[in-house]
Design an enzyme around this catalytic site. Structure first.
Site, PDB file in Angstrom:
ATOM      1  N   LYS A 111     -10.696  14.701   0.967  1.00  0.00           N
ATOM      2  CA  LYS A 111      -9.490  15.534   1.122  1.00  0.00           C
ATOM      3  C   LYS A 111      -9.861  16.942   1.575  1.00  0.00           C
ATOM      4  O   LYS A 111      -9.163  17.535   2.397  1.00  0.00           O
ATOM      5  CB  LYS A 111      -8.692  15.565  -0.177  1.00  0.00           C
ATOM      6  CG  LYS A 111      -8.154  14.180  -0.523  1.00  0.00           C
ATOM      7  CD  LYS A 111      -6.877  14.207  -1.305  1.00  0.00           C
ATOM      8  CE  LYS A 111      -6.444  12.829  -1.707  1.00  0.00           C
ATOM      9  NZ  LYS A 111      -5.419  12.178  -1.069  1.00  0.00           N
ATOM     10  N   LYS A 195      -7.914   3.484   4.190  1.00  0.00           N
ATOM     11  CA  LYS A 195      -6.977   3.109   3.113  1.00  0.00           C
ATOM     12  C   LYS A 195      -5.544   3.463   3.473  1.00  0.00           C
ATOM     13  O   LYS A 195      -5.294   4.484   4.103  1.00  0.00           O
ATOM     14  CB  LYS A 195      -7.385   3.865   1.837  1.00  0.00           C
ATOM     15  CG  LYS A 195      -6.691   3.385   0.588  1.00  0.00           C
ATOM     16  CD  LYS A 195      -7.013   4.270  -0.609  1.00  0.00           C
ATOM     17  CE  LYS A 195      -6.139   5.492  -0.671  1.00  0.00           C
ATOM     18  NZ  LYS A 195      -5.933   6.063  -2.009  1.00  0.00           N
ATOM     19  N   LYS A 198      -0.415   7.540   0.952  1.00  0.00           N
ATOM     20  CA  LYS A 198       0.906   8.158   1.151  1.00  0.00           C
ATOM     21  C   LYS A 198       0.849   9.544   1.768  1.00  0.00           C
ATOM     22  O   LYS A 198       1.778   9.954   2.434  1.00  0.00           O
ATOM     23  CB  LYS A 198       1.711   8.140  -0.145  1.00  0.00           C
ATOM     24  CG  LYS A 198       1.134   8.926  -1.294  1.00  0.00           C
ATOM     25  CD  LYS A 198       2.067   8.867  -2.483  1.00  0.00           C
ATOM     26  CE  LYS A 198       1.370   8.455  -3.757  1.00  0.00           C
ATOM     27  NZ  LYS A 198       0.262   9.291  -4.191  1.00  0.00           N
TER      28      LYS A 198
END
Ligand code: AQP
Length: 331
Positions: A111, A195, A198
């Site tokens: 991230k 992956k 969301k």
């Protein structure tokens, strides 16, 4: 009685990955143990998010929890920020996980790599500390998660062992993670090497998608060379992902799914996968919409916060005492 705890961050529109890896299974625990399911809204602030979007996602998630079959009489459903002990315990626990181990967390590395390097929030780095607090506050024995969150439960175990060694082995309960045999990592439909996620969607199926869109996304999912419907993650990641989705929907093993599709062509295979997903998502989505419109989730969250708060306070007190914080209201 076994305590089970899990949560989802309201960071975006929930995906089929969240559903298969987490949401779908929560209700299975509520008859065998004491279940705590929360909305991890403080965690959602670790990456920039629009306030209205966060607010709506939180409501959506509450409605999705209820639509998934969680019964508020059996399960405690609550919002993380409505129980102050999470933040209070975090202030203590941040001293017992170390910067070296936090910087090795895969989620942090992935991230933070997408952010401007001079604007990485401390909360993103310290994410596992708060997650550990979420777990230990409820003396959770089992934490059901998808594959990605396993590392965070492992670091929670390291923290618990560290604390218990220093302050006595009754201070915190050591949790275990539990991952599903099928569907612990659902991949993106447009790029089956990443992956389904969301906050970084790539052709993903959202739980709020209209059913014709769900069908369209599955029919145009990336497939692989060859023509055989076979589970082979390395050479056939697209087909393997669709097989996993099908197996999860039908609640069968991958082997059973493979056997079902022997001799199928890709197009017919995809059509049946789409049928299976629509058969499950359509009624689920309808329930979610009814709950959202009724507003009944708010009372559930208020009641859940009360129950969670009463339990979390006890753990917080135990830790405060163990580390030597003076309770000025006691003698
Ligand atoms: N693709 C997936 N396959 C299986 N399980 C998944 N989960 C998430 N994506 C998949 C599981 O869903 C739960 C929700 O976790 P979270 O909201 O705390 O965050 P996450 O794991 O980081 O999920 P996302 O969707 O990728 O969220 P963002 O994009 O906000 O980071 C967890 O049990 C997770 O394993």
């Amino acid at each position: 009685m076994t305590r089970i705890l899990s949560g989802i961050k309201p960071t975006g529109n929930l995906t089929l990955g969240n559903y298969i890896g987490a949401l779908k299974h929560f209700k299975d625990f509520q008859d065998s143990g004491e279940v705590f399911i929360f909305i991890a809204d403080l965690h959602a602030l670790t990456l920039p998010i629009d306030p209205e979007f966060l607010n709506q996602n939180t409501r959506d998630l509450a409605a999705f929890y209820l639509a998934s079959g969680l019964d508020p009489k059996k399960a405690t459903i609550f919002v993380q920020s409505s129980v102050p002990a999470h933040a209070e315990l975090n202030a203590i626990m941040q001293n017992y996980l170390y910067m070296g181990e936090l910087s090795r967390m895969t989620q942090f590395k992935e991230k933070s790599a997408k952010l401007n390097q001079s604007a990485i929030g401390l909360g993103l780095f310290a994410y596992p500390v708060l997650m550990a607090c979420d777990i230990v506050l409820y003396d959770a024995d089992i934490v059901p998660v998808g594959e990605d969150q396993v590392q965070h439960v492992e670091i929670t175990r390291d923290l618990v062992n560290r604390i218990n060694k220093r302050y006595g082995d009754k201070t915190l309960v050591l949790p275990n993670y539990q991952i599903n045999k099928v569907g612990a990592r659902i991949m993106s439909l447009s790029d089956p090497t990443v992956k389904m996620s969301k906050s970084d969607p790539k052709g993903d199926i959202f739980l709020k998608d209209p059913m014709n869109v769900v069908r369209k996304k599955i029919m145009s999912a990336v497939t692989d060379m060859g023509s055989e419907v076979k589970f082979d993650k390395e050479n056939k990641p697209g087909i393997s992902n669709l097989l996993t989705i099908y197996a999860a929907m039908r609640e069968i093993s991958i082997e059973e799914a493979e056997a079902h599709f022997v001799g199928y062509r890709y197009g017919d295979f995809k059509r049946e996968v789409a049928d299976a997903v629509v058969a499950e998502l359509e009624p689920f989505q309808k329930k979610y919409q009814e709950i959202l419109e009724s507003g009944s989730y708010l009372e559930v969250l208020r009641e859940g916060a009360k129950r969670a708060d009463a339990i979390a306070k006890v753990t917080l007190k135990r830790v405060q005492k163990a580390v030597g914080l003076l309770d000025i209201y006691e003698n």
